[in-house]
Design a protein around this motif. Structure first.
Motif, PDB file in Angstrom:
ATOM      1  N   MET A  35       0.717  -1.117   0.027  1.00  0.00           N
ATOM      2  CA  MET A  35       0.164   0.084   0.148  1.00  0.00           C
ATOM      3  C   MET A  35       0.791   1.215  -0.036  1.00  0.00           C
ATOM      4  SD  MET A  35      -3.280  -0.358   2.013  1.00  0.00           S
ATOM      5  CE  MET A  35      -4.638  -1.287   0.990  1.00  0.00           C
ATOM      6  N   ARG A  36       0.401   2.309  -0.613  1.00  0.00           N
ATOM      7  CA  ARG A  36       1.146   3.795  -0.714  1.00  0.00           C
ATOM      8  C   ARG A  36       0.978   4.215   0.606  1.00  0.00           C
ATOM      9  NH1 ARG A  36      -0.247   6.662  -6.164  1.00  0.00           N
ATOM     10  NH2 ARG A  36      -2.151   6.564  -5.178  1.00  0.00           N
ATOM     11  N   GLU A  37       1.893   5.068   1.015  1.00  0.00           N
ATOM     12  CA  GLU A  37       1.684   5.882   2.210  1.00  0.00           C
ATOM     13  C   GLU A  37       1.958   7.432   1.888  1.00  0.00           C
ATOM     14  OE1 GLU A  37       1.310   4.557   5.436  1.00  0.00           O
ATOM     15  OE2 GLU A  37       1.150   2.631   4.547  1.00  0.00           O
ATOM     16  N   ALA A  38       1.276   8.104   2.741  1.00  0.00           N
ATOM     17  CA  ALA A  38       1.356   9.675   2.552  1.00  0.00           C
ATOM     18  C   ALA A  38       1.576  10.251   3.992  1.00  0.00           C
ATOM     19  CB  ALA A  38       0.256  10.288   2.041  1.00  0.00           C
ATOM     20  N   SER A  39       2.279  11.430   4.175  1.00  0.00           N
ATOM     21  CA  SER A  39       2.279  12.114   5.217  1.00  0.00           C
ATOM     22  C   SER A  39       1.691  13.629   5.522  1.00  0.00           C
ATOM     23  CB  SER A  39       3.882  12.207   5.851  1.00  0.00           C
ATOM     24  OG  SER A  39       3.967  12.909   7.032  1.00  0.00           O
ATOM     25  N   TRP A  40       1.011  13.585   6.385  1.00  0.00           N
ATOM     26  CA  TRP A  40       0.398  14.927   6.504  1.00  0.00           C
ATOM     27  C   TRP A  40       0.622  15.430   8.174  1.00  0.00           C
ATOM     28  CZ3 TRP A  40      -1.088  17.419   2.004  1.00  0.00           C
ATOM     29  CH2 TRP A  40      -1.411  16.567   1.202  1.00  0.00           C
ATOM     30  N   ALA A  41       1.055  16.545   8.242  1.00  0.00           N
ATOM     31  CA  ALA A  41       1.387  17.241   9.489  1.00  0.00           C
ATOM     32  C   ALA A  41       2.125  16.219  10.550  1.00  0.00           C
ATOM     33  CB  ALA A  41       0.137  17.595  10.304  1.00  0.00           C
ATOM     34  N   GLY A  42       3.206  15.338   9.871  1.00  0.00           N
ATOM     35  CA  GLY A  42       3.745  14.514  10.490  1.00  0.00           C
ATOM     36  C   GLY A  42       3.191  13.053  10.885  1.00  0.00           C
ATOM     37  N   VAL A  75      -2.736   5.329   1.765  1.00  0.00           N
ATOM     38  CA  VAL A  75      -3.494   6.021   0.567  1.00  0.00           C
ATOM     39  C   VAL A  75      -4.621   4.736  -0.018  1.00  0.00           C
ATOM     40  CG1 VAL A  75      -3.183   6.817  -1.668  1.00  0.00           C
ATOM     41  CG2 VAL A  75      -1.633   7.478   0.077  1.00  0.00           C
ATOM     42  N   LEU A  76      -5.735   5.142  -0.069  1.00  0.00           N
ATOM     43  CA  LEU A  76      -6.742   4.307  -0.673  1.00  0.00           C
ATOM     44  C   LEU A  76      -7.393   4.886  -1.908  1.00  0.00           C
ATOM     45  CD1 LEU A  76      -8.612   3.136   2.583  1.00  0.00           C
ATOM     46  CD2 LEU A  76      -6.871   1.841   1.363  1.00  0.00           C
ATOM     47  N   GLY A  77      -7.862   4.332  -2.698  1.00  0.00           N
ATOM     48  CA  GLY A  77      -8.847   4.832  -3.858  1.00  0.00           C
ATOM     49  C   GLY A  77     -10.223   5.192  -3.148  1.00  0.00           C
ATOM     50  N   PHE A  94     -10.598  15.908  -5.852  1.00  0.00           N
ATOM     51  CA  PHE A  94     -10.381  14.614  -5.197  1.00  0.00           C
ATOM     52  C   PHE A  94     -10.185  13.392  -5.771  1.00  0.00           C
ATOM     53  CE2 PHE A  94     -13.704  12.060  -2.698  1.00  0.00           C
ATOM     54  CZ  PHE A  94     -12.817  11.267  -2.327  1.00  0.00           C
ATOM     55  N   ASN A  95      -8.975  12.614  -5.900  1.00  0.00           N
ATOM     56  CA  ASN A  95      -9.010  11.285  -6.290  1.00  0.00           C
ATOM     57  C   ASN A  95      -8.433  10.300  -5.529  1.00  0.00           C
ATOM     58  OD1 ASN A  95      -6.290  12.046  -6.412  1.00  0.00           O
ATOM     59  ND2 ASN A  95      -6.283  12.215  -8.783  1.00  0.00           N
ATOM     60  N   GLU A  96      -8.088  10.542  -4.117  1.00  0.00           N
ATOM     61  CA  GLU A  96      -7.513   9.467  -3.165  1.00  0.00           C
ATOM     62  C   GLU A  96      -8.045   9.747  -1.668  1.00  0.00           C
ATOM     63  OE1 GLU A  96      -3.052   9.123  -5.088  1.00  0.00           O
ATOM     64  OE2 GLU A  96      -3.571  10.093  -3.001  1.00  0.00           O
ATOM     65  N   ILE A  97      -8.511   8.698  -1.053  1.00  0.00           N
ATOM     66  CA  ILE A  97      -8.673   8.915   0.250  1.00  0.00           C
ATOM     67  C   ILE A  97      -7.398   8.351   1.166  1.00  0.00           C
ATOM     68  CG2 ILE A  97     -10.191   8.001   2.272  1.00  0.00           C
ATOM     69  CD1 ILE A  97     -12.403   7.802   0.320  1.00  0.00           C
ATOM     70  N   HIS A  98      -7.018   9.114   2.238  1.00  0.00           N
ATOM     71  CA  HIS A  98      -5.840   8.629   2.973  1.00  0.00           C
ATOM     72  C   HIS A  98      -6.499   8.475   4.278  1.00  0.00           C
ATOM     73  CE1 HIS A  98      -3.127  11.474   0.298  1.00  0.00           C
ATOM     74  NE2 HIS A  98      -3.778  10.485  -0.405  1.00  0.00           N
ATOM     75  N   VAL A  99      -6.185   7.462   5.123  1.00  0.00           N
ATOM     76  CA  VAL A  99      -6.801   7.153   6.541  1.00  0.00           C
ATOM     77  C   VAL A  99      -5.319   6.964   7.263  1.00  0.00           C
ATOM     78  CG1 VAL A  99      -8.877   6.008   5.569  1.00  0.00           C
ATOM     79  CG2 VAL A  99      -6.865   4.630   5.958  1.00  0.00           C
ATOM     80  N   CYS A 100      -5.563   7.473   8.763  1.00  0.00           N
ATOM     81  CA  CYS A 100      -4.701   7.235   9.637  1.00  0.00           C
ATOM     82  C   CYS A 100      -5.420   6.707  10.952  1.00  0.00           C
ATOM     83  CB  CYS A 100      -4.069   8.769  10.062  1.00  0.00           C
ATOM     84  SG  CYS A 100      -2.906   8.678  11.438  1.00  0.00           S
ATOM     85  N   LEU A 101      -5.295   5.341  11.263  1.00  0.00           N
ATOM     86  CA  LEU A 101      -6.013   4.573  12.061  1.00  0.00           C
ATOM     87  C   LEU A 101      -5.277   4.492  13.493  1.00  0.00           C
ATOM     88  CD1 LEU A 101      -6.623   1.445   9.957  1.00  0.00           C
ATOM     89  CD2 LEU A 101      -8.119   3.649  10.216  1.00  0.00           C
ATOM     90  N   GLY A 102      -4.476   5.608  13.842  1.00  0.00           N
ATOM     91  CA  GLY A 102      -3.592   5.624  15.210  1.00  0.00           C
ATOM     92  C   GLY A 102      -4.357   6.088  16.444  1.00  0.00           C
TER      93      GLY A 102
END
Length: 111
Positions: free
Chosen positions: A1-8, A13-15, A68-76
């Protein structure tokens, strides 16, 4: 899976239509990837991403209009208070276009 970083914070990355299997609480972001540019359009939090994030979400249509073409999720963060604190940090740092105040989210190099 691809990853992205926002605000550290790290995001997976999901469709746009791949959240149905993410039955967990966390942060989510509607993002636009255009070549090497990544733009945060909207950020939110949900108790159940699978149930709350999809075409029925209030920001979905406007986010599509903005590319908008991607959803990014952070499950922490499982607790809502933790998610709200992280969301506040994310919105302050990245100023997504659909989160109210500030200029539209600045495009930056994807990575």
């Amino acid at each position: 899976m691809r990853e992205a970083s926002w605000a550290g914070m790290g995001f997976t990355v999901l469709g746009r239509h791949d959240t149905a299997r993410v039955r967990a609480p966390g942060l989510f972001a509607f993002a636009a990837r255009d070549g090497g540019r990544l733009t945060l359009i909207y950020a939110g939090e949900a108790q159940d991403i699978a149930r709350e994030v999809g075409p029925h979400h209030p920001a979905w249509t406007r986010a599509l209009e903005l590319g908008f073409n991607e959803i990014h999720v952070c499950l922490g963060a499982g607790e809502r208070i933790d998610r709200l604190q992280l969301l506040s940090r994310l919105v302050r740092a990245e100023t997504p276009a659909l989160n109210g105040e500030g200029e539209p989210g600045a495009a930056r190099a994807a990575g």
